[in-house]
Design a protein around this motif. Structure first.
Motif, PDB file in Angstrom:
ATOM      1  N   GLN A   1       9.435  10.539 -15.223  1.00 10.37           N
ATOM      2  CA  GLN A   1       8.821   9.438 -15.976  1.00 10.37           C
ATOM      3  C   GLN A   1       8.650   8.214 -15.082  1.00 10.37           C
ATOM      4  N   GLU A   2       9.608   7.972 -14.205  1.00 13.96           N
ATOM      5  CA  GLU A   2       9.498   6.834 -13.295  1.00 13.96           C
ATOM      6  C   GLU A   2       8.536   7.108 -12.142  1.00 13.96           C
ATOM      7  N   LEU A   3       8.533   8.335 -11.645  1.00 12.23           N
ATOM      8  CA  LEU A   3       7.745   8.645 -10.451  1.00 12.23           C
ATOM      9  C   LEU A   3       6.322   9.114 -10.742  1.00 12.23           C
ATOM     10  N   GLU A   4       6.021   9.423 -11.982  1.00 14.36           N
ATOM     11  CA  GLU A   4       4.690   9.951 -12.312  1.00 14.36           C
ATOM     12  C   GLU A   4       3.539   9.089 -11.776  1.00 14.36           C
ATOM     13  N   PRO A   5       3.598   7.754 -11.908  1.00 17.74           N
ATOM     14  CA  PRO A   5       2.491   6.941 -11.385  1.00 17.74           C
ATOM     15  C   PRO A   5       2.323   7.045  -9.864  1.00 17.74           C
TER      16      PRO A   5
ATOM     17  N   LEU B   1       3.257   9.961  -8.096  1.00 22.10           N
ATOM     18  CA  LEU B   1       2.974  11.347  -7.752  1.00 22.10           C
ATOM     19  C   LEU B   1       1.553  11.768  -8.116  1.00 22.10           C
ATOM     20  N   LYS B   2       1.061  11.304  -9.243  1.00 25.40           N
ATOM     21  CA  LYS B   2      -0.255  11.742  -9.715  1.00 25.40           C
ATOM     22  C   LYS B   2      -1.391  11.443  -8.736  1.00 25.40           C
ATOM     23  N   PRO B   3      -1.418  10.275  -8.086  1.00 29.22           N
ATOM     24  CA  PRO B   3      -2.509  10.011  -7.141  1.00 29.22           C
ATOM     25  C   PRO B   3      -2.577  11.002  -5.983  1.00 29.22           C
ATOM     26  N   HIS B   4      -1.511  11.767  -5.782  1.00 35.26           N
ATOM     27  CA  HIS B   4      -1.494  12.754  -4.695  1.00 35.26           C
ATOM     28  C   HIS B   4      -1.842  14.157  -5.201  1.00 35.26           C
ATOM     29  N   GLY B   5      -2.482  14.206  -6.352  1.00 37.19           N
ATOM     30  CA  GLY B   5      -3.021  15.470  -6.843  1.00 37.19           C
ATOM     31  C   GLY B   5      -2.064  16.325  -7.645  1.00 37.19           C
TER      32      GLY B   5
ATOM     33  N   ALA C   1       3.410  16.260  -2.851  1.00 37.16           N
ATOM     34  CA  ALA C   1       3.293  14.950  -3.494  1.00 37.16           C
ATOM     35  C   ALA C   1       4.548  14.116  -3.271  1.00 37.16           C
ATOM     36  N   PHE C   2       5.716  14.718  -3.415  1.00 38.37           N
ATOM     37  CA  PHE C   2       6.966  14.010  -3.150  1.00 38.37           C
ATOM     38  C   PHE C   2       7.003  13.495  -1.710  1.00 38.37           C
ATOM     39  N   ALA C   3       6.629  14.369  -0.770  1.00 38.91           N
ATOM     40  CA  ALA C   3       6.683  13.987   0.645  1.00 38.91           C
ATOM     41  C   ALA C   3       5.780  12.785   0.919  1.00 38.91           C
ATOM     42  N   LYS C   4       4.593  12.768   0.337  1.00 38.49           N
ATOM     43  CA  LYS C   4       3.664  11.659   0.558  1.00 38.49           C
ATOM     44  C   LYS C   4       4.198  10.362  -0.035  1.00 38.49           C
ATOM     45  N   VAL C   5       4.824  10.454  -1.212  1.00 37.76           N
ATOM     46  CA  VAL C   5       5.410   9.255  -1.821  1.00 37.76           C
ATOM     47  C   VAL C   5       6.522   8.699  -0.933  1.00 37.76           C
ATOM     48  N   ILE C   6       7.378   9.573  -0.438  1.00 36.21           N
ATOM     49  CA  ILE C   6       8.489   9.138   0.421  1.00 36.21           C
ATOM     50  C   ILE C   6       7.945   8.478   1.688  1.00 36.21           C
ATOM     51  N   GLU C   7       6.965   9.118   2.317  1.00 33.45           N
ATOM     52  CA  GLU C   7       6.412   8.582   3.565  1.00 33.45           C
ATOM     53  C   GLU C   7       5.665   7.274   3.338  1.00 33.45           C
ATOM     54  N   GLN C   8       4.914   7.174   2.260  1.00 35.30           N
ATOM     55  CA  GLN C   8       4.167   5.948   1.989  1.00 35.30           C
ATOM     56  C   GLN C   8       5.087   4.760   1.718  1.00 35.30           C
ATOM     57  N   HIS C   9       6.318   5.043   1.344  1.00 36.27           N
ATOM     58  CA  HIS C   9       7.278   3.967   1.090  1.00 36.27           C
ATOM     59  C   HIS C   9       8.293   3.844   2.225  1.00 36.27           C
ATOM     60  N   GLY C  10       7.876   4.279   3.419  1.00 32.97           N
ATOM     61  CA  GLY C  10       8.685   4.030   4.608  1.00 32.97           C
ATOM     62  C   GLY C  10       9.706   5.073   4.948  1.00 32.97           C
TER      63      GLY C  10
END
Length: 537
Positions: free
Chosen positions: A73-77, A79-83, A244-253
């Motif tokens: 619920q917290e990460l959905e916004p 994760l979704k942009p990464h498909g 998607a998780f990996a991209k979120v982690i990398e985009q946030h440093g």
């Protein structure tokens, strides 16, 4: 991106709980480094094109726990942009028996209860009342126990609140129902063998059997949750959730490294003053400014990663018990299977068994080292939800078995020759797959003629994919009452409580910890909650 030489948090392992923890920490402003020993991220999330044009989820496939989790619920916004997309349908689960009797349940408690009543009069009403009790009267207590740190102040507030509402007798009644076996509950409450056969295989999805303590609560809760929420899959294959998780982690440093085996947890101080300061990789130390989070089994954590472990903790870690082995068989078909009941084509996951008694017998056979002669198995149909996984007109079957011995002593049917060393090998694996294929033919006449390819994965193969699946146990430890809730992975010893180890700044997550196995990322979420507050938007 620059390498993180001194991250605030190091996460060892990259399964669902690790990714959940690391992503939450990253979006909340922490610098995170994820270290994975294998050549790919994801733990039990693994997608491959086994046969040309067919996309198979080799291990995990269904994400009902994840889509309903507070972490998602917290990460959905993010994760979704990464498909990342999930696919659902109007059906949930079902049962087929060798004689062809079957049911295809809708994804709705009320409708499913009516369907069950049509086959097993009276049991639909029992199921509906059972679900209402689970999701209303007992919801706060049940989901509070599963969703909170068992040693937190919130847990004591919950228990105090429930004591005021229920009284001591009410809490004792809840505890009694929580340790009851499924067989005892079902023989008292259900009137028909068909209903027991329908529900009992869901007990297997946490590694228990219908005769074991706590199997009633786990079986009822899992079955009702699936009927209510369905069995969603990730569009395009489960590995997209890892990407998607990996991209979120990398985009946030953050940073993620594969092929990196953590040899030791580096600590400073001793005894109660010991604290984790980093990890050793190839003889070099990577420092963590704040914390180290390990997604490993307790035998790995206390048997090899930590040098100084108290005798008490070491003894309890050695006593941690792993359950039966699991196995999967993946079929690529040229056309949808010829089900005895065509409505079953609409169902994401259908169980196959003769009866609850047969489920119990197969569990007993496996517990004693024997290959079951009539094993229970789940028949997953991901292409029902996501047709893109197969060529036009094609189909995929995802078969899961949960009643197999980790070490082999014999075959209950007396047909399969067991190697002298008791280890799984290719010959045994394929013989078991042949047995399952023959059983499928009884409810899908002509099924074998549609097979383009078949890949079987034995308990030994599962452990080779992921070392946390000890002996092929897909749940990283049995969920019996002595290893569940407060006692997972084992009873508190000194400062070792749930995810907080006796070493300061060292946290333990994964299926071997509270709240147990599944794809909800629960332990990763709970540790992230402890290590970083949510950022205000």
């Amino acid at each position: 991106m620059a390498t993180l030489s001194n991250p605030q948090v190091i996460v060892v392992g990259s399964g669902m709980n690790s990714l959940m923890c690391a992503a939450l920490l990253a979006v909340r402003g922490k610098s995170v480094l994820v270290l994975e020993r294998n050549d790919r991220l994801g733990g039990c999330i693994r997608t491959e094109e086994l046969f040309a044009g067919y996309t198979h989820d080799l291990l995990s496939c269904w994400y009902s726990l994840f889509v309903g989790s507070p972490g998602y619920q917290e990460l959905e916004p993010y994760l979704k942009p990464h498909g990342l997309e999930f696919a659902q349908c109007d059906y949930s689960t079902g049962l087929v028996q060798p004689d062809g009797q079957s049911i295809a349940l809708k994804r709705d408690i009320g409708e499913a209860a009516k369907q069950l009543d049509a086959i097993a009069p009276g049991d639909g009403l029992v199921f509906r009342k059972m679900a209402e009790k689970l999701f209303s009267e007992d919801a706060a207590l049940t989901f509070g126990l599963l969703g909170q740190n068992p040693y937190s102040g919130g847990m004591f507030k919950l228990l105090f609140s429930e004591w005021r509402k229920r009284g001591v007798d009410g809490l004792l009644d809840f505890a009694k129902s929580g340790v009851e076996s499924f067989r005892r509950w079902s023989e008292r409450e259900l009137q028909h063998d068909f209903s027991r056969a329908l529900m009992s295989p869901w007990v297997l999805h946490t590694g228990l059997g219908p005769d074991e303590a706590s199997s009633a609560l786990i079986g009822k809760l899992t079955f009702a949750a699936v009927v209510a929420g369905g069995m969603p899959v990730v569009k395009g294959g489960s590995y997209r959730i890892v990407e998607a998780f990996a991209k979120v982690i990398e985009q946030h440093g953050g940073e993620l490294r594969t092929g990196t085996h953590v040899e030791k947890i580096i600590t400073q101080g001793s005894g109660k003053n010991s604290r984790a300061v980093g990890v050793s990789v190839n003889g070099q130390v990577i420092h963590a400014n704040e914390s180290v989070v390990c997604n490993v089994t307790p035998t790995q954590l206390y048997g090899s990663l930590l040098d100084e472990v108290s005798p008490q903790v070491q003894q309890r870690a050695k006593g941690y018990r792993y359950g039966r082995g699991g196995m999967q068989i993946h079929f690529a078909l040229s056309a949808p299977p010829p089900w005895c009941n065509p409505e079953l084509l609409n169902v994401p996951l259908v169980h196959f068994t003769e009866s609850m008694e047969q489920v119990c017998l197969s569990v007993t056979q496996a517990n004693n080292g024997y290959l079951p002669n009539k094993p229970t198995f789940g028949i997953g149909q991901p292409t029902t939800l996501d047709p893109s996984r197969a060529p036009e007109g094609g189909w995929i079957l995802w078969i899961q078995m949960q009643e197999l011995p980790r070490r082999l002593k014999g075959d209950a049917a007396g047909e399969i020759e067991i190697p002298e060393d008791g280890r799984w090998n290719e010959t045994v694996r394929e013989a078991v797959a042949d047995r399952i294929q023959r059983r499928l033919e009884t409810v899908m006449p002509g099924f074998s003629q549609l097979i383009i390819g078949r890949k079987a994965i034995s308990p030994a193969d599962l452990e080779n994919y992921n070392c946390n699946l000890v002996g092929g146990d897909p749940y990283s430890g049995t969920c019996s009452p002595d290893q569940f809730f407060w006692l997972r992975p084992f009873a508190a010893s000194g400062q070792t409580k749930a995810h907080q180890t006796a070493v300061k700044n060292l946290f333990h997550i994964g299926a071997s910890t509270h709240p147990g196995p599944g794809l909800g990322g629960g332990s990763g979420y709970l540790v992230a909650e402890k290590l970083a507050a949510k950022k205000k938007r």
